[in-house]
Motif scaffolding. Structure first.
Motif, PDB file in Angstrom:
ATOM      1  N   GLY A  90       0.799  -1.220   0.000  1.00 14.74           N
ATOM      2  CA  GLY A  90       0.000   0.000   0.000  1.00 14.74           C
ATOM      3  C   GLY A  90       0.828   1.264   0.000  1.00 14.74           C
ATOM      4  O   GLY A  90       0.462   2.257  -0.618  1.00 14.74           O
ATOM      5  N   ALA A  91       1.957   1.258   0.743  1.00 10.83           N
ATOM      6  CA  ALA A  91       2.909   2.378   0.777  1.00 10.83           C
ATOM      7  C   ALA A  91       2.242   3.694   1.168  1.00 10.83           C
ATOM      8  O   ALA A  91       2.507   4.743   0.581  1.00 10.83           O
ATOM      9  CB  ALA A  91       3.618   2.520  -0.571  1.00 10.83           C
ATOM     10  N   LEU A  92       1.371   3.645   2.181  1.00  8.89           N
ATOM     11  CA  LEU A  92       0.769   4.884   2.677  1.00  8.89           C
ATOM     12  C   LEU A  92       1.774   5.630   3.552  1.00  8.89           C
ATOM     13  O   LEU A  92       2.627   5.028   4.203  1.00  8.89           O
ATOM     14  CB  LEU A  92      -0.499   4.580   3.488  1.00  8.89           C
ATOM     15  N   PHE A  93       1.641   6.943   3.579  1.00  2.48           N
ATOM     16  CA  PHE A  93       2.519   7.770   4.420  1.00  2.48           C
ATOM     17  C   PHE A  93       1.984   7.761   5.846  1.00  2.48           C
ATOM     18  O   PHE A  93       0.856   8.219   6.089  1.00  2.48           O
ATOM     19  CB  PHE A  93       2.589   9.191   3.885  1.00  2.48           C
ATOM     20  N   PRO A  94       2.756   7.266   6.811  1.00  2.06           N
ATOM     21  CA  PRO A  94       2.227   7.125   8.182  1.00  2.06           C
ATOM     22  C   PRO A  94       1.912   8.445   8.864  1.00  2.06           C
ATOM     23  O   PRO A  94       1.084   8.478   9.784  1.00  2.06           O
ATOM     24  CB  PRO A  94       3.347   6.375   8.910  1.00  2.06           C
ATOM     25  N   HIS A  95       2.563   9.555   8.435  1.00  6.45           N
ATOM     26  CA  HIS A  95       2.355  10.842   9.093  1.00  6.45           C
ATOM     27  C   HIS A  95       1.163  11.610   8.516  1.00  6.45           C
ATOM     28  O   HIS A  95       0.806  12.669   9.036  1.00  6.45           O
ATOM     29  CB  HIS A  95       3.612  11.702   8.980  1.00  6.45           C
ATOM     30  N   LEU A  96       0.561  11.077   7.442  1.00  7.36           N
ATOM     31  CA  LEU A  96      -0.591  11.722   6.831  1.00  7.36           C
ATOM     32  C   LEU A  96      -1.852  10.930   7.131  1.00  7.36           C
ATOM     33  O   LEU A  96      -1.827   9.702   7.219  1.00  7.36           O
ATOM     34  CB  LEU A  96      -0.418  11.836   5.310  1.00  7.36           C
ATOM     35  N   ASP A  97      -2.984  11.643   7.270  1.00  4.75           N
ATOM     36  CA  ASP A  97      -4.241  10.932   7.434  1.00  4.75           C
ATOM     37  C   ASP A  97      -4.725  10.433   6.075  1.00  4.75           C
ATOM     38  O   ASP A  97      -4.041  10.599   5.046  1.00  4.75           O
ATOM     39  CB  ASP A  97      -5.287  11.822   8.130  1.00  4.75           C
ATOM     40  N   VAL A  98      -5.901   9.798   6.046  1.00  2.00           N
ATOM     41  CA  VAL A  98      -6.421   9.227   4.807  1.00  2.00           C
ATOM     42  C   VAL A  98      -6.569  10.301   3.738  1.00  2.00           C
ATOM     43  O   VAL A  98      -6.189  10.102   2.576  1.00  2.00           O
ATOM     44  CB  VAL A  98      -7.769   8.523   5.080  1.00  2.00           C
ATOM     45  N   THR A  99      -7.106  11.457   4.113  1.00  2.96           N
ATOM     46  CA  THR A  99      -7.277  12.543   3.144  1.00  2.96           C
ATOM     47  C   THR A  99      -5.941  12.966   2.562  1.00  2.96           C
ATOM     48  O   THR A  99      -5.787  13.121   1.342  1.00  2.96           O
ATOM     49  CB  THR A  99      -7.961  13.752   3.805  1.00  2.96           C
ATOM     50  N   GLY A 100      -4.942  13.152   3.425  1.00  6.22           N
ATOM     51  CA  GLY A 100      -3.627  13.564   2.952  1.00  6.22           C
ATOM     52  C   GLY A 100      -2.996  12.540   2.034  1.00  6.22           C
ATOM     53  O   GLY A 100      -2.349  12.896   1.037  1.00  6.22           O
ATOM     54  N   ASN A 101      -3.170  11.271   2.345  1.00  7.91           N
ATOM     55  CA  ASN A 101      -2.620  10.213   1.496  1.00  7.91           C
ATOM     56  C   ASN A 101      -3.280  10.199   0.126  1.00  7.91           C
ATOM     57  O   ASN A 101      -2.606  10.070  -0.900  1.00  7.91           O
ATOM     58  CB  ASN A 101      -2.781   8.851   2.178  1.00  7.91           C
ATOM     59  N   ILE A 102      -4.596  10.322   0.096  1.00 11.92           N
ATOM     60  CA  ILE A 102      -5.306  10.252  -1.178  1.00 11.92           C
ATOM     61  C   ILE A 102      -4.967  11.445  -2.065  1.00 11.92           C
ATOM     62  O   ILE A 102      -4.793  11.307  -3.285  1.00 11.92           O
ATOM     63  CB  ILE A 102      -6.833  10.171  -0.930  1.00 11.92           C
ATOM     64  N   LEU A 103      -4.823  12.619  -1.467  1.00 10.85           N
ATOM     65  CA  LEU A 103      -4.580  13.830  -2.257  1.00 10.85           C
ATOM     66  C   LEU A 103      -3.102  14.046  -2.574  1.00 10.85           C
ATOM     67  O   LEU A 103      -2.775  14.924  -3.378  1.00 10.85           O
ATOM     68  CB  LEU A 103      -5.119  15.052  -1.503  1.00 10.85           C
ATOM     69  N   PHE A 104      -2.225  13.251  -1.984  1.00 11.67           N
ATOM     70  CA  PHE A 104      -0.792  13.518  -2.091  1.00 11.67           C
ATOM     71  C   PHE A 104      -0.302  13.535  -3.530  1.00 11.67           C
ATOM     72  O   PHE A 104       0.512  14.376  -3.909  1.00 11.67           O
ATOM     73  CB  PHE A 104      -0.002  12.471  -1.302  1.00 11.67           C
ATOM     74  N   GLY A 105      -0.773  12.642  -4.357  1.00 12.94           N
ATOM     75  CA  GLY A 105      -0.252  12.549  -5.718  1.00 12.94           C
ATOM     76  C   GLY A 105      -0.810  13.573  -6.682  1.00 12.94           C
ATOM     77  O   GLY A 105      -0.385  13.608  -7.844  1.00 12.94           O
ATOM     78  N   LEU A 106      -1.742  14.401  -6.241  1.00 14.53           N
ATOM     79  CA  LEU A 106      -2.348  15.393  -7.126  1.00 14.53           C
ATOM     80  C   LEU A 106      -1.478  16.638  -7.228  1.00 14.53           C
ATOM     81  O   LEU A 106      -0.664  16.914  -6.337  1.00 14.53           O
ATOM     82  CB  LEU A 106      -3.729  15.779  -6.601  1.00 14.53           C
ATOM     83  N   PRO A 107      -1.632  17.414  -8.294  1.00 14.80           N
ATOM     84  CA  PRO A 107      -0.960  18.708  -8.356  1.00 14.80           C
ATOM     85  C   PRO A 107      -1.297  19.551  -7.125  1.00 14.80           C
ATOM     86  O   PRO A 107      -2.402  19.446  -6.579  1.00 14.80           O
ATOM     87  CB  PRO A 107      -1.531  19.338  -9.634  1.00 14.80           C
ATOM     88  N   ARG A 108      -0.360  20.359  -6.705  1.00 10.11           N
ATOM     89  CA  ARG A 108      -0.510  21.100  -5.450  1.00 10.11           C
ATOM     90  C   ARG A 108      -1.826  21.878  -5.379  1.00 10.11           C
ATOM     91  O   ARG A 108      -2.481  21.901  -4.327  1.00 10.11           O
ATOM     92  CB  ARG A 108       0.674  22.049  -5.267  1.00 10.11           C
ATOM     93  N   VAL A 109      -2.250  22.474  -6.472  1.00 11.72           N
ATOM     94  CA  VAL A 109      -3.464  23.277  -6.444  1.00 11.72           C
ATOM     95  C   VAL A 109      -4.706  22.428  -6.192  1.00 11.72           C
ATOM     96  O   VAL A 109      -5.704  22.902  -5.653  1.00 11.72           O
ATOM     97  CB  VAL A 109      -3.619  24.072  -7.770  1.00 11.72           C
ATOM     98  N   GLU A 110      -4.646  21.141  -6.550  1.00  9.44           N
ATOM     99  CA  GLU A 110      -5.810  20.268  -6.370  1.00  9.44           C
ATOM    100  C   GLU A 110      -5.827  19.588  -5.011  1.00  9.44           C
ATOM    101  O   GLU A 110      -6.824  18.963  -4.641  1.00  9.44           O
ATOM    102  CB  GLU A 110      -5.850  19.212  -7.477  1.00  9.44           C
TER     103      GLU A 110
END
Length: 352
Positions: A90-110
């Motif tokens: 899965g390679a989720l980031f442990p310091h980010l919540d679910v929202t942060g993980n899901i949005l991480f790969g999007l362009p910064r503005v999104e």
């Protein structure tokens, strides 16, 4: 989301030694689901990494939706391929919540668009109430679905799954696999799943590609590769098999189990491939066998059998509530058509 077809032509990949993949060619239709199946070390994960752009092939070409991603001097960077990649852990980031993980790969503005997280969670079968939880507050199956939601957030035309269910227990694996397939189908994504689990490959995909020793051994629908394997080796990858010496005469073959019907005509000395579920116990007209042992699995049982010649060992898969007892004498028949192969392969014992 627009579906995209995948065309792989003559792909050869190595890591400084002998090729890990050797002249592999494969097509995946737009919106299709292909499972790449093979034992450990066969090259299936290397194929996925080449598709994602993580490794540079020595030769070959990869196209997605008609666009060359790999070939000649062309090597499109992974982040520019429009491909989602879900790893085994899965390679989720442990310091980010679910929202942060899901949005991480999007362009910064999104990344500020947290309103899209709820629909993505629902798409993968999770409650939006999980949006503020951290990975360590989720089960393994929930983490894998969040990883899938992160991959889908960028609306990729192609999604690659690298054995994403292998670390889950049996019940959780089935539920997560079903949720994943439903989400990918709903988005119309073209999907390539790498797995060593034959049941997973057969139930998940509409096309199965079997890789052995770095080469594409067979490709076809799940029924085609299971019922009509190209070689005994492919047959073993897809499930338990037994090979018996026989003599074929057109559409029948004679072996220790009597005269059996062949699915395809053959002549001369052959090896007959029989799967455990093809053996039927109880018909008194068939040859007798002694029950050596019974492994009970609830809905089914695996019955090990010995024939009177004291050398032939067979395995039958029967309903659990119909399982005989060790020491019983049973009679065997094979009412289904069987496959045969030229007798150039060595005799092998049942794989189970």
């Amino acid at each position: 989301m627009k579906s995209a077809g995948i065309t792989i032509s003559g792909l050869t990949v190595g890591y400084g030694g002998p090729p890990v993949l050797d002249q592999v060619s494969l097509q995946v239709r737009p919106g299709g689901t292909t499972a790449v199946l093979g034992p450990s070390g066969s090259g299936k994960t290397t194929l996925l990494r080449a598709l994602a752009g993580f490794v540079r092939p020595a030769r070959g070409r990869i196209e997605v939706d008609g666009k060359v991603l790999t070939g000649g001097q062309v090597l499109v960077a992974p982040e520019r391929r429009g491909i989602g990649y879900v790893r085994q852990d899965g390679a989720l980031f442990p310091h980010l919540d679910v929202t942060g993980n899901i949005l991480f790969g999007l362009p910064r503005v999104e990344r500020r668009r947290a309103d899209q997280v709820g629909p993505l969670l629902e798409l993968v079968g999770l409650s939006p109430s999980l949006a503020r939880r951290r990975p360590d507050e989720l089960s393994g199956g929930q983490q894998q679905r969040v990883a899938l939601a992160r991959a889908l957030a960028r609306e990729p035309a192609v999604v690659l799954l690298d054995e994403p269910f292998s670390s889950l227990d049996t019940a959780l694996r089935a539920a997560t696999r079903e949720a994943t397939l439903n989400a990918l189908t709903a988005r119309g994504a073209t999907t390539v799943l790498v797995t060593h689990d034959q049941a997973e490959a057969l139930s998940f995909a509409d096309q199965v590609a079997v890789i052995l020793d770095g080469r594409l051994a067979q490709i076809g629908s799940p029924a085609e590769v299971y019922d009509a394997p190209a070689t005994p080796e492919v047959g073993r990858v897809l499930g338990d098999t037994m090979l018996l010496a026989g003599r074929a005469d057109s559409r029948v073959v004679n072996c220790v189990l009597g005269t059996l019907d062949l699915a395809e005509p053959a002549t001369g000395e052959v090896l007959v491939m029989i799967r455990p579920e093809q053996l039927v116990l109880g018909n008194p007209s068939g040859p007798a066998a002694r029950v050596m042992s019974v492994a009970y699995h609830g809905p089914e049982a695996m019955v090990r059998l010995g024939l009177p010649d004291a050398t032939t060992r067979l395995v039958a898969r029967v309903p659990g509530h119909h399982a005989p007892q060790p020491g019983d004498t049973v009679h065997l028949t094979v009412p289904a058509q069987v496959r045969s192969f030229p007798k150039k392969h060595p005799h092998t014992s049942p794989d189970s």
